[in-house]
Every structure is written in structure tokens, then in C-alpha cells.
Design an enzyme around this catalytic site. Structure first.
Site, PDB file in Angstrom:
ATOM      1  N   SER A  91     -10.259  -0.173   7.169  1.00 14.00           N
ATOM      2  CA  SER A  91      -9.517  -0.004   5.920  1.00 14.00           C
ATOM      3  C   SER A  91      -9.022  -1.284   5.278  1.00 14.00           C
ATOM      4  O   SER A  91      -8.571  -1.261   4.137  1.00 14.00           O
ATOM      5  CB  SER A  91      -8.338   0.948   6.134  1.00 14.00           C
ATOM      6  OG  SER A  91      -8.793   2.264   6.292  1.00 14.00           O
ATOM      7  N   SER A  93      -9.441   2.471   3.439  1.00 16.11           N
ATOM      8  CA  SER A  93      -8.471   3.088   2.561  1.00 16.11           C
ATOM      9  C   SER A  93      -7.731   2.112   1.649  1.00 16.11           C
ATOM     10  O   SER A  93      -7.059   2.533   0.699  1.00 16.11           O
ATOM     11  CB  SER A  93      -7.450   3.870   3.395  1.00 16.11           C
ATOM     12  OG  SER A  93      -6.760   3.023   4.287  1.00 16.11           O
ATOM     13  N   LYS A 125       0.822  -1.210   0.000  1.00 14.76           N
ATOM     14  CA  LYS A 125       0.000   0.000   0.000  1.00 14.76           C
ATOM     15  C   LYS A 125       0.857   1.261   0.000  1.00 14.76           C
ATOM     16  O   LYS A 125       1.940   1.283   0.613  1.00 14.76           O
ATOM     17  CB  LYS A 125      -0.911  -0.046   1.231  1.00 14.76           C
ATOM     18  CG  LYS A 125      -2.043   0.950   1.269  1.00 14.76           C
ATOM     19  CD  LYS A 125      -2.936   0.659   2.470  1.00 14.76           C
ATOM     20  CE  LYS A 125      -4.006   1.696   2.683  1.00 14.76           C
ATOM     21  NZ  LYS A 125      -4.828   1.397   3.887  1.00 14.76           N
TER      22      LYS A 125
END
Length: 485
Positions: free
Chosen positions: A185, A161, A86
Site C-alpha cells: 500500500s 491503498s 492518510k
């Protein structure tokens, strides 16, 4: 799209299947990674899930993996498996950009602990998954990398996210993805895209990363990690299947005393004599569930009962309601000191989202919660953890919705203050768990109106295996869901 046909291309293999093929030498890592890169080339322009894909670097990792296979070198559990990391997590030689233009050049000098664990296990790191600016929203768009769309429906969020991670998995770009979770997330994006996500017990997976520094008029200073990040945020995997998520979680579970709350060793957890009771909590009395959400819960209940679990229904659980409310206090008050930086370098969308979110929190705690409110909140958190742990033990799991709504329409959090408040209310299952620090997984249980719908399973501390066993029971009774790409 309901697709249960066997894989015909290497990218279609699960991580477990691919690992077996690589070890038996019926497939090479170069073939697997090239298939993933071809899939990325075919689908990423439409979905925009991965950023900073470097094909030659990925293929070099794959060739090194194949050399180890031939020479008899040590093969890790993820030997040769394409995996994404990420954009908010340090990977050596890549920008930890957080989706912010001003941070686009902040290349990491070393791997975060979770990335190092994946690399050590043999994973081939093929790209960086997109996220919202500062990884704040339940959506995945930013001014640096653009918007990630849901492979099932472009007008719906892929989640946030870790939306790039979930979208890339659903589209078949990688077998595994690393994410992190402080407010859903990992779990929410997995649910939005019809894949599996597990948030581990706080401390199980190292949250360590190299200290970050900033130059100020007073000199170079280390950035301080907020208390909620230390106590509530976790690193964890997203995957296409429960078995893949289990494999990745075991790899990432590396005791690390550099992490201030990391456990020195994982406790032995022999299988219990009986299947745990599943207690169903459909809501906390604040917001009604959409019919598609009820359908997902009903399907999961039916499948778990078929697997032999005893089912109990609770009309709400006050401690979950209080935990969700505490999230709006502790998270936002910890985030408040960083608002000047967000205002300075954040994009317009994240600034609007934060403004509306603070307004929603003010509706519960007032515009300026006191230090006493904050301290009492942390005290109540400890009491709630004890209370829920005593309820669960090893004999019980909780089953909840993922959200009171299906995947939100894109940018719903910045449509209006009223809509933003509705989202915060709907996301109570995502908010309650981080405050409690317990493990939780989301797993698809139904396809409703063309969208994957999932449920959340919550277990006692360090009971990830029980959570994943129940998720497996649901997955075993649910046709494999793949978007029609």
C-alpha cells in the site's frame, strides 16, 4: 512527460529544496503552502487525491512556522513543508474515516505516532489522502470520498491503498505524504504514479495509535488489532524523490515502546566497505511478466551496473514464492473475523473485491484453512525471515519487479473472479515483503507507453540506507518523470 527543467513555482520544489529555501529565508512557508493550496485547487477536482483540505488551518500552521524562522525558534527537519496524511490514520481533529460513510464522523482526539512525528518535525499538514474503503484494495475509491484517478492515465489505478498519497505527489499537491503498507500500500501506489515509496523494517516507525473502542450489547469493548497488522503492517513515507523519502523516513523513525514490536533504538549502520551485490529475481514461476515490466527491470539493472554494483540473476527464489503464498493465508484469515462488519458498512466495491480475494486465497489454501495451517504459517514465516536475512546480510540487495503487470485498469479486481486471481498472482512482489518484515522501496526506472514503470529493491533488516542508496543510483540515471497536468 520527461521534464528536467528547474522549478519555477514553489510547489515544484522537492522537500529537500524547499527545506533549504525556507531555512535561507528565500521562501516563506506561507508562500510554499499557498502554492500547494493553489495547486490542489487546480488539480484535485480532476484527480480527487486529497479530502478534507482546510486552507485556513494549513495557512495558520505556515504562519506559525514563519514566526519560528524569524524569532530563531527550533526548526525541525520538515519545517514548513506541505505534507498529507492518510484517511485511515489518526490526525487530531480529523475523521479516521477509512473511506466508510458510517465512520465519517469519527474524529480522532490525538495523532497517531507517525503523524505526531511529522508534526513535531515541522511539517504543515494540508490534507487527508484518499484510499479504498478499509484500505483494502490496490485501487483508491470509496463511497465517502469517491474515486482517485492516476494523473498519468485516468483509466489506470493510482494504486492502493495509499493511492491518494501517490496521486497528490505526482500532481504536485504536496512535497511529502504519509502512508502505510501491509500488502504493497506504499510501494504499489508510488510505482503506479511514478514517485518513490519506502516500506521500512517492521518496528522502525511506530505503528502506535490510540486504542479504538466499539459499543456492543455486552458493553464498550476495545477493538483488537489483528496479528498480521501488528507483525506485518508499517507506516512510512511516499515522496517525489529518493532524497525526500530518506528525509521523511528519518523523521518518522521515532522509537516508541507503546508499539508492541517497536524497537527501543535504531542500530548504528556504518556504510559497508563495498557496494552490495544486486540479485535480480524477475519472477517466482507463477506468472509471466508483461514486456513493460521486463523493460523496467532491464533499465534498473543497467543503471545499477553503471553505478558500480555487481549484478547476479536468479531464476526464481523459492522463499519469496512461499512468502507470497503465506500472505494469502495469514492476511485473509486475520481479516475473516471482520467480514461481518465489512458486509454491514463497507461499500459494494470492497465487498466484491474481498469476496473475489477470498476465492483466490481458497484456490491456494482451500475454502476453510485450519488452525493448524495458520499456526504452521506463522512458524514458516519466522524460518523464512531468518533464511532471507542470512542470504542478504549487508552484502546483498534483491531487485524485483513491482508487479508482473503495468498499473492495473481501474476496478480490475472486481471485473471477475478470474481477473481478481490474476491480480493476486501478479502482485507477488508486494505480498512477499510484508510477510518477511524487511525494508523495500519502489523507484521509477523507465517510462513505457506513457506510463511510469518502477522496480522494487529489498534489503536486510534495518538496511533502509542501503536500499535508498541503490534507489538513488537508479533515480540519478533516470530523467525526472512528471505527468502532463
Amino acid at each position: 512527460m520527461d521534464n528536467t527543467s528547474p522549478a519555477t513555482e514553489p510547489w515544484q520544489l522537492t522537500a529537500v529544496e524547499a527545506a533549504a529555501a525556507l531555512r535561507s529565508r528565500t521562501l516563506s512557508s506561507v508562500e510554499l503552502v499557498q502554492s500547494a493550496l493553489d495547486r490542489i485547487e487546480a488539480t484535485n477536482p480532476r484527480i480527487n487525491a486529497l479530502a478534507d483540505v482546510r486552507p485556513e488551518e494549513a495557512l495558520a500552521q505556515a504562519r506559525a512556522a514563519d514566526e519560528r524562522t524569524v524569532t530563531g525558534g527550533d526548526l525541525g527537519p520538515l519545517h514548513g513543508i506541505p505534507t498529507s496524511t492518510k484517511i485511515n490514520t489518526d490526525q487530531r481533529g480529523y475523521a479516521t474515516s477509512h473511506g466508510v460513510v458510517a465512520l465519517a464522523g469519527t474524529n480522532a482526539e490525538q495523532d497517531a505516532a507517525c503523524v505526531a512525528a511529522l508534526r513535531s518535525a515541522g511539517a504543515v499538514l494540508v490534507g487527508r489522502s484518499n484510499a479504498p474503503a478499509f484500505s483494502y484494495r490496490w485501487f483508491s475509491t470509496n463511497d465517502l470520498h469517491g474515486r482517485t484517478v492516476n494523473p498519468w492515465a485516468p483509466d489506470r489505478t493510482p494504486g492502493g491503498s495509499s493511492g491518494g498519497a501517490s496521486a497528490s505527489l505526482a500532481a504536485g499537491m504536496t512535497q511529502l505524504a504519509q502512508g502505510n503498507d501491509i500488502g504493497g500500500s506504499i510501494r504499489y501506489p508510488a510505482a503506479c504514479c511514478g514517485v518513490v515509496g519506502i516500506r521500512p523494517t517492521v518496528g522502525r516507525v511506530s505503528n502506535w495509535t490510540a486504542p479504538a473502542f466499539v459499543d456492543t450489547p455486552a458493553g464498550r469493548q476495545q477493538l483488537v488489532m489483528p496479528l498480521t497488522v501488528q507483525q506485518c503492517a508499517v507506516e512510512g513515507p511516499l515522496a517525489r524523490t529518493v532524497a525526500d523519502a530518506r528525509l521523511a523516513l528519518r523523521v518518522m523513525s521515532t522509537p516508541d515502546l507503546r508499539d508492541p514490536i517497536g524497537v527501543p533504538a535504531l542500530p548504528e549502520r556504518p556504510a559497508p566497505a563495498e557496494l552490495p551485490v544486486v540479485t535480480v529475481v524477475r519472477g517466482i514461476g507463477t506468472v509471466p511478466n508483461h514486456p513493460a515490466v521486463e523493460r523496467a527491470v532491464d533499465e534498473a539493472v543497467r543503471k545499477l551496473a553503471d553505478a558500480g554494483h555487481r549484478i547476479e540473476e536468479l531464476d526464481g527464489l523459492p522463499l519469496l514464492a512461499e512468502a507470497a503464498r503465506l500472505w494469502s493465508l495469514l492476511i485473509y484469515e486475520d481479516f475473516r473475523p471482520t467480514m461481518p462488519a465489512v458486509e454491514q458498512v463497507g461499500d459494494a466495491d470492497v465487498r466484491a473485491s474481498l469476496a473475489y480475494s477470498f476465492a483466490a486465497a481458497a484456490g491456494q489454501w482451500g475454502p476453510a484453512p485450519s488452525l493448524g495451517d495458520y499456526i504452521h504459517g506463522w512458524s514458516r514465516r519466522a524460518a523464512l525471515i531468518t533464511e532471507l536475512q542470512e542470504l542478504l546480510g549487508r552484502e546483498r540487495l534483491l531487485l524485483t519487479p513491482v508487479s508482473a503487470e503495468p498499473p492495473f485498469e481501474q476496478d480490475a479486481d472486481i471485473a471477475s473472479p478470474e481477473r481478481a486471481a490474476q491480480l493476486v498472482a501478479a502482485q507477488w512482489p508486494m505480498a512477499a515483503v510484508p510477510i518477511l518484515g524487511l525494508p523495500a522501496a519502489t523507484v521509477p526506472s523507465a517510462l513505457v507507453d506513457g506510463l511510469p514503470m518502477s522496480v522494487q529493491l529489498i534489503g536486510g533488516r534495518f538496511e533502509e540506507e542501503l536500499v535508498l542508496d541503490a534507489a538513488q543510483a537508479i533515480e540519478d540515471r533516470t530523467p525526472r518523470l512528471r505527468p502532463g497536468l
